[in-house]
Motif scaffolding. Structure first.
Motif: not given
Length: 159
Positions: A68, A80, A89, A70, A72
């Motif tokens: 994983w 996202r 998410m 994130s 961004r």
């Protein structure tokens, strides 16, 4: 069938062909209040329903690992933006109960041990030990022997 048919002379007792099986020790359980036991079971149920979180574009590029990250960047990142049809998410709502975070599934607190001295400040009623992978065979035997004397549960005793 008589004993003579089996190839055993009368008066002899047949030898056991089954080898003796080593007795397994019962695994130690921690002394936990009912509330913590309930929360451990709840954590197990939550983790069964928790989805597998995938990295963005893992399905497009073979060079990416499925760990994983994130999302961004980029305006059009579908994970996202939490668009329908894309992987979920990571969110706070997927976490387990705070009182049992970091505990082993048995309910003990895990402690990494690399020498016999590390056992001295621990409580066998609430700590379970995991022997470090960097420990050699001789020292590992000493740690296991001392831990069994003190009554600890060893998570990776190896048999």
């Amino acid at each position: 069938m008589s004993t003579e048919d089996k190839g055993i002379a009368s008066g002899e007792t047949p030898k056991e062909t089954v080898e003796s099986v080593p007795e397994k020790r019962a695994k130690r359980k921690p002394a936990l209040p009912e509330e913590k036991l309930r929360l451990l079971k709840l954590r197990l149920l939550i983790s069964r329903h928790r989805p597998h979180f995938t990295r963005m574009n893992i399905w497009q590029f073979k060079r990416l690992e499925d760990v994983w990250r994130s999302p961004r960047h980029f305006l059009d990142n579908k994970i996202r933006l939490q668009r329908k049809g894309f992987p979920p998410m990571v969110k706070v709502g997927y976490r387990g109960p705070r009182a049992v975070r970091g505990l082993h599934p048995s309910g003990f607190e895990e402690v990494l041990v690399s020498s016999v001295k590390d056992l001295l400040g621990l409580d066998p009623a609430k700590h379970a030990i995991r022997i470090s992978a960097k420990v050699g065979k001789k020292k590992r035997g000493e740690i296991i022997k001392k831990a069994e004397e003190l009554g600890f549960r060893i998570l990776n005793a190896g048999g």
